[in-house]
Enzyme design. Structure first.
Site, mmCIF file in Angstrom:
data_model
loop_
_atom_site.group_PDB
_atom_site.id
_atom_site.type_symbol
_atom_site.label_atom_id
_atom_site.label_comp_id
_atom_site.label_asym_id
_atom_site.label_seq_id
_atom_site.Cartn_x
_atom_site.Cartn_y
_atom_site.Cartn_z
ATOM 1 N N LYS A 65 0.848 -1.209 0.000
ATOM 2 C CA LYS A 65 0.000 0.000 0.000
ATOM 3 C C LYS A 65 0.880 1.254 0.000
ATOM 4 O O LYS A 65 0.661 2.166 -0.788
ATOM 5 C CB LYS A 65 -0.946 0.001 1.218
ATOM 6 N N THR A 66 1.891 1.268 0.876
ATOM 7 C CA THR A 66 2.797 2.412 0.942
ATOM 8 C C THR A 66 3.575 2.545 -0.366
ATOM 9 O O THR A 66 3.742 3.650 -0.902
ATOM 10 C CB THR A 66 3.780 2.236 2.121
ATOM 11 N N ASP A 110 -1.212 6.650 6.321
ATOM 12 C CA ASP A 110 -1.298 5.213 6.592
ATOM 13 C C ASP A 110 -2.243 5.006 7.770
ATOM 14 O O ASP A 110 -2.413 5.905 8.597
ATOM 15 C CB ASP A 110 0.110 4.701 6.929
ATOM 16 N N THR A 159 -5.785 -1.437 6.602
ATOM 17 C CA THR A 159 -5.990 -2.882 6.585
ATOM 18 C C THR A 159 -7.445 -3.200 6.927
ATOM 19 O O THR A 159 -7.877 -4.334 6.831
ATOM 20 C CB THR A 159 -5.095 -3.557 7.649
ATOM 21 N N ARG A 218 6.172 -8.468 1.373
ATOM 22 C CA ARG A 218 6.982 -8.162 2.569
ATOM 23 C C ARG A 218 7.495 -9.445 3.221
ATOM 24 O O ARG A 218 8.645 -9.506 3.669
ATOM 25 C CB ARG A 218 6.177 -7.343 3.586
#
Ligand code: ADE
Length: 334
Positions: A65-66, A110, A159, A218
């Protein structure tokens, strides 16, 4: 500007993670439908010389997302300011961040579902009309002040899209759901990571890593680093299938990518609650993990893999999970 408002402290692994991030849409692997649409929206706003509509990105942790927020800023050739929902405690904090924005910039927030209500309310007018309405002074000398902002793009990430209030959600013109990556995409991401780190890797090793990375870049990059450690010590730095298997077994990452917590979660439900249904609070207490971690990090993948189901009466472990754990299946339906 106070340090706490923008960006947090970073570790060496965080810095490495940043080095691994793709900067353009072209380099970004996977999420094909999202990329196709986003490319059109970005090119259209570039051609019209307008700021891009606000973007809400949601999905499980670790899917990028980032990264995608940075890619958007790169493709728009603008700056990005990075902030986090819980760190913006007061409306003045938001005003401080917004006052640094230049025309067309991306403001990335975020964990946007954790913005305090008072801040969220100031954000509405900022998103819709590009103004901040703040109250200055106290009691009888209190005045409401309206400050114009340049047009900007808010990129929010979460999330927990269900925890984003309807009025906030409605102010995003573009809503993106990131899905777990396909194995072939993770394979490409692992190979790209190996290139960045200048490690040689066999195809079979990339396949094995991809299988056990739970569709999450990740996780793939974290496991890659550990496999690379084993390769450095035992294999002159070369990553082959054998060293990958040895490393992943040592890390207790199984063939589906389940780790120690996933296993304790599944076995906990089976052994303590007869396979369910059982409420999340009871599972969290039984295995000594935080409820939010289980809900946000572990359960989405277990659900996606069909290892658990959510019912109105709680979680149940599926037949597939019993087979995976090699425990004889006892149906809870009688
Ligand atoms: N690293 C992390 N996520 C990635 C992605 N989607 N594409 C390329 N590299 C990545």
């Amino acid at each position: 500007m106070e340090e706490r408002l923008l960006q947090a402290n970073r570790s060496i692994e965080d810095d490495e993670e940043i080095k691994l991030r793709p900067t353009s849409l072209k380099e970004y692997i996977g999420q094909e439908d999202t990329k196709k649409n986003l490319k059109i929206f970005i090119e259209a706003s570039n051609l019209r010389n307008e700021s891009l509509d606000h973007v809400l990105i949601y999905g499980p942790p670790g899917l990028g997302k980032t990264t995608l927020a940075h890619v958007i800023a790169h493709e728009r050739k603008t700056n990005i300011k990075v902030a986090s929902g819980p760190a913006i405690e007061r409306s003045g904090d938001l005003a401080a961040i917004l006052s640094t924005i230049e025309p067309g910039d991306v403001l990335f927030i975020d964990e946007i579902h954790r913005l305090p209500k008072v801040v969220e309310e100031v954000l509405y007018a900022a998103m819709e009309d590009f103004v901040i309405n703040v109250v200055v002074g106290k009691d009888s000398s209190a005045r409401s002040l309206s400050i114009d902002l340049p047009p900007f793009t808010l990129v929010g990430a979460t999330t927990r899209v269900g925890d984003v209030s309807a009025p906030l959600r409605d102010r995003f013109g573009i809503i993106i759901k990131l899905n777990y990556y396909e194995e072939k995409d993770i394979e490409q991401i692992v190979k790209r990571t190996a290139r960045v780190f200048e490690n040689s890797i066999d195809d079979a090793a990339a396949v094995e890593l991809a299988k056990r990375s739970r569709g999450t870049p990740r996780v793939a990059n974290r496991l890659f680093r550990r496999v690379r450690d084993f390769a450095t010590i035992h294999n002159a730095g070369h990553i082959d299938a054998d060293i990958t298997k040895t490393a992943l077994d040592a890390l207790k990452v199984d063939s589906l990518g389940l780790d120690d917590v996933d296993i304790r979660y599944l076995k906990g439900i089976i052994e303590r609650f007869k396979g369910g249904p059982v409420g999340i609070e009871s599972i969290a207490a039984a295995i000594g993990e935080e409820q939010v971690t289980l809900e946000d990090v572990y359960e989405p993948y277990l659900l996606q893999q069909g290892l658990i189901n959510r019912t109105p009466r709680g979680r149940i472990v599926t037949e597939k999970a019993y087979h995976h754990l090699k425990i004889p299946y006892q149906s809870t339906l009688f």
